[in-house]
Design a protein around this motif. Sequence first.
Motif, PDB file in Angstrom:
ATOM      1  N   GLU A 191      -7.636  -5.540   8.917  1.00 16.55           N
ATOM      2  CA  GLU A 191      -7.605  -6.016   7.494  1.00 16.55           C
ATOM      3  C   GLU A 191      -7.341  -4.902   6.549  1.00 16.55           C
ATOM      4  O   GLU A 191      -8.169  -3.960   6.445  1.00 16.55           O
ATOM      5  N   GLN A 193      -7.761  -4.928   3.325  1.00 16.82           N
ATOM      6  CA  GLN A 193      -8.830  -5.026   2.402  1.00 16.82           C
ATOM      7  C   GLN A 193     -10.206  -3.830   2.989  1.00 16.82           C
ATOM      8  O   GLN A 193     -10.591  -3.085   2.206  1.00 16.82           O
ATOM      9  N   PHE A 220      -1.341   3.338   0.831  1.00 16.74           N
ATOM     10  CA  PHE A 220      -1.140   2.467   0.313  1.00 16.74           C
ATOM     11  C   PHE A 220      -0.107   2.348  -0.957  1.00 16.74           C
ATOM     12  O   PHE A 220       0.933   1.303  -1.103  1.00 16.74           O
ATOM     13  N   ARG A 221      -0.503   3.243  -1.745  1.00 17.32           N
ATOM     14  CA  ARG A 221       0.638   3.033  -2.944  1.00 17.32           C
ATOM     15  C   ARG A 221       2.066   3.931  -2.471  1.00 17.32           C
ATOM     16  O   ARG A 221       3.072   3.515  -3.253  1.00 17.32           O
ATOM     17  N   ARG A 230       4.484  -3.019   4.786  1.00 20.70           N
ATOM     18  CA  ARG A 230       3.886  -4.491   5.330  1.00 20.70           C
ATOM     19  C   ARG A 230       2.722  -4.638   5.924  1.00 20.70           C
ATOM     20  O   ARG A 230       1.821  -5.381   5.772  1.00 20.70           O
ATOM     21  N   THR A 231       2.373  -3.448   6.791  1.00 17.17           N
ATOM     22  CA  THR A 231       1.194  -3.599   7.496  1.00 17.17           C
ATOM     23  C   THR A 231      -0.113  -3.558   6.688  1.00 17.17           C
ATOM     24  O   THR A 231      -1.023  -3.954   7.010  1.00 17.17           O
ATOM     25  N   SER A 233      -0.462  -4.562   3.623  1.00 19.92           N
ATOM     26  CA  SER A 233      -0.624  -5.503   2.416  1.00 19.92           C
ATOM     27  C   SER A 233      -1.483  -6.763   2.655  1.00 19.92           C
ATOM     28  O   SER A 233      -0.830  -7.448   3.576  1.00 19.92           O
ATOM     29  N   PRO A 235      -2.627  -9.939   0.364  1.00 21.85           N
ATOM     30  CA  PRO A 235      -1.628 -10.752   0.670  1.00 21.85           C
ATOM     31  C   PRO A 235      -0.347 -10.017   0.996  1.00 21.85           C
ATOM     32  O   PRO A 235      -0.149  -8.733   0.800  1.00 21.85           O
ATOM     33  N   PRO A 236       0.537 -10.621   1.916  1.00 21.56           N
ATOM     34  CA  PRO A 236       2.015 -10.040   2.128  1.00 21.56           C
ATOM     35  C   PRO A 236       2.406  -9.360   1.311  1.00 21.56           C
ATOM     36  O   PRO A 236       2.779  -9.922   0.131  1.00 21.56           O
TER      37      PRO A 236
END
Lengths: 360, 288, 358
Positions: A191, A193, A220-221, A230-231, A233, A235-236
Amino acid sequence: MLELKNVSLEVGADTWIDDVSLSLEKGTLNLLLGPTLSGKTSLMRLMAGLDRPTSGEIWFDGKDVTGVAVQKRNVAMVYQQFINYPAMTVYENIASPLRVARAPAQQIETEVRRAAELLKLTPYLDRTPLSLSGGQQQRTALARAIVKNASLVLLDEPLANLDYKLREELREELPKIFSETGAIFVYATTEPQEALLLSGHTATLSEGRVTQFGPTLDVFRNPDDLLTARTFSDPPLNTITLPKQGAKFSLGGGADLPVPSDLAGIADGEYTIGFQPHHLSLDAQTAGTQPIRARVLVTEITGSESFVHLDFAGSRWVMLTHGIKSFEPDETVNIHIDTRHLLVFDMQGQAVRPPVRRAA
Amino acid sequence: MNKSWNNRAWFMVVPVLVLVLFSAAIPLMTVVNYSVQDTFGQNVFFWAGTDWFRDMLVSDRFWSAMGRNLAFSAIILAIEIPLGIIIALNMPRRGWGVPVCLVLMSLPLLIPWNVVGTIWQVFGRIDIGLLGRTLYSLGIDYNYVNDPFDAWVTVIVMDVWHWTSLVVLLCYAGLVSIPDAYYQAAKIDGASRWAVFRYIQLPKMNRVLLIAVLLRFMDSFMIYTEPFVVTGGGPGNSTTFLSIDLVKMAIGQFDLGPAAAMSLIYFLIILLMSWVFYTVMTNYDSER
Amino acid sequence: MARIELDHIRHSYSPNPRSDADYALKEVDHTFDDGTACALLGPSGCGKTTLLNIISGLLTPSEGRLRFNADDVTGLSTQERNIAQVFQFPVIYDTMTVYDNLAFPLRNRGVSPGEVDRKVRETLDMIDLSDWANRRARGLTADQKQKISLGRGLVRSDVNAILFDEPLTVIDPHMKWMLRSQLKQLHRRVGFTMVYVTHDQTEALTFADKVVVMFEGGIVQIGTPTELFERPSHTFVGYFIGSPGMNVLPVEIDGTSARIGGLDVRLSAPVPSRSGARMELGIRPEFVTLGRTGAPFEITKIEDVGRQKIVRGTLAGHRIAAIVAEDSEIPAEPRIEFDPRGINVYADSWRIETGAQR
């Protein structure tokens, strides 16, 4: 410090881990993020010494430990299925690694009590694991892992079998527990998140390869490639392939997106543009963005926010907006893309970066 | 998986290796030795090469014994596997019935094999045996000593009685591992009892059944004690299986050469069969 | 599709229940209209699976009656109730193709081959597996298998309700998104009655028209996702729904203001005071604004989750979480204010109606 140098694992005709090189510092929390079967568990087993890599080396604190058996390495592991000794009490469970190491009784007593205190297990020390709830069983497994004072602690999706709220609670406590011991922590999860909440460093995995490794927010950014983006995020990620002409990405029908100023110098041609769902909105955020018409497929409401699933020229997008919105399916709405946070990738999936700016 | 080597463990295996060497490896080598030599007694040996093997492979005696073995294995597999599945399906999966049934099923497997033979030998006698006497009083002409057909039936029934439990226990283990949700889903889908068996239970039992078939085939192909005790290979040679024939040749007739050759051929056949099954099983596994 | 009536249903696993504590499921008396998507939400052991099993027929309730469209089905078996169920892990017939898996329930009921083909093709289209129709079901991914499970329910036109028992448990987060929104779209299109059990509040809120929040065997609140979010009737609902959950602060009520350790919060309407009751103020982090005005706030931790930041800290010694937008600045001397729209007052954990709420 744990170093993996060009480690590969092949089982039969399949490559489970493909040329992975990582350096993990002492006292850090490192996340392995990727979908199921991306190699997280295999990689952790290699780090622990449960499996031997087909090629490459593993070094710990400057010593080559590639062939060393797991019993000789100072490693602790926590699994998804709360694994405890069913016939022993919680106290005995936590004490077991110390008993194996023949620690003096006084030390066992202090260490066990300390670990139990940290994981809020003190009232349950006399019970057996099976009489406890899932969350408490997992805490017992965690206590057993930290009492060992191992230099490397591996956690393989430890919260996956717990209730959602329990997961939140434990997740809040974990960073505190991690910082107390000063070991290297490696935590596998599917996840995004969770990775963001736990912070630390993240390695994104896909099909046995590490696509990027760095501070979590950085990965992430500023993802290095489309696969990483893609991995990471949830939601996608919303994506669309657009041609670039001069200073604009053309969306068709006269609409276009301004190219971020620091990328103005890149060649014209086709690029894949990506943006997070919360960078799509119903009101104009930055001056000069034109509205785009998209078709609503379905709306999902979660409390104070809404996820609106849209179709734009065949691409399926998700928009995250504040407030409760309800649209009729097939209704057309005006949406705006926040161009300050556009991710640009070339047709090979590599991130396009301006030559001057370096990723932090 | 590449596991890291733990050398100390190998030292613990040495006693076993020594034991196997003396009880299996060296005798096997002795047999090979005998199979390529001829003797007229008094410990004088002549090199015979592959003569015994050639003789054996064209002899009627060998092939008819082989034929009997294959027929026997086919028949008992055809009976024991379906019977085992049916019994396993009807055993309770929960409650007090479970340990009771498991114990009942294990009992035949715990009896020493020659005792099994003795039980049936007495059981089938028409003068003092319960079965023999009952059949006789019902007017059925049953005599396993004189009639080849009756001898076969007796040996088969004995094997079924002895070994079906193994199939039952293996199938039961496979059945018990099926989660309840599958049965619920089948109920919801309105599936008949037969459909549940065919589409849920049988596919899940596949692996276990393969093991059961392999074990039963190998054991039945090697069978010796039970038929020997009951019929001694008779009447005539109607129940003379390869193993019984072998012993007759080696110990009765003292034809060491042919006996050794036959036993090697026998050994190689079983090895081949095991390898075939093993390959099928591992391929099946990797397919999953 | 059917209207589901739960008529004073209670269930105890022990044969002679004496007190309330012996009941795994405390009294439920509610009707779900035909075509509702309803979620049973709660932590492990709250009774949601018990309730689902009563509806599916796996369990017969110790007390009460269950009706589908006014037909009493309490005594009927699972088959006779005409329901479909999707389980936690994909339950498919390994040896059959995808097509045969979907055709199975129809063929068992003796439907003609032409009709079977029509319905199966229609369902394959709905669950987006038309290209996979002739593949062996065994080789598919987890989410595809779950769709097949769902398809076996959709393919029967006479089904009363489709029940889901935590169906997304084994699915990856990415596929969860796809599957959830597809489920929602399907529901809009076909309009079947669905009962969905989960412990994940995002799943429940995004999917359901009505959410039943359960705790320790009892129903705490039934409402739409919005109602549960803005006006949770119990502090448990406030805590369980929302990530992070609602902030609950002990207060002293004085007419139209609530006092928290020296701070005064204005309420939009006077709250009748209750003597002896423990009064609390509930406010969701989404309604706590962080800025330069308001009550002094000590920050203990800032969690950057990409699309927003969760700021955790204390107000007069009580822990509070606030949410700020992605790019916003945190001032050096942070202060917080409560948006009156998000304030709820609780006496002994139950919400007080003030009549003046929006």
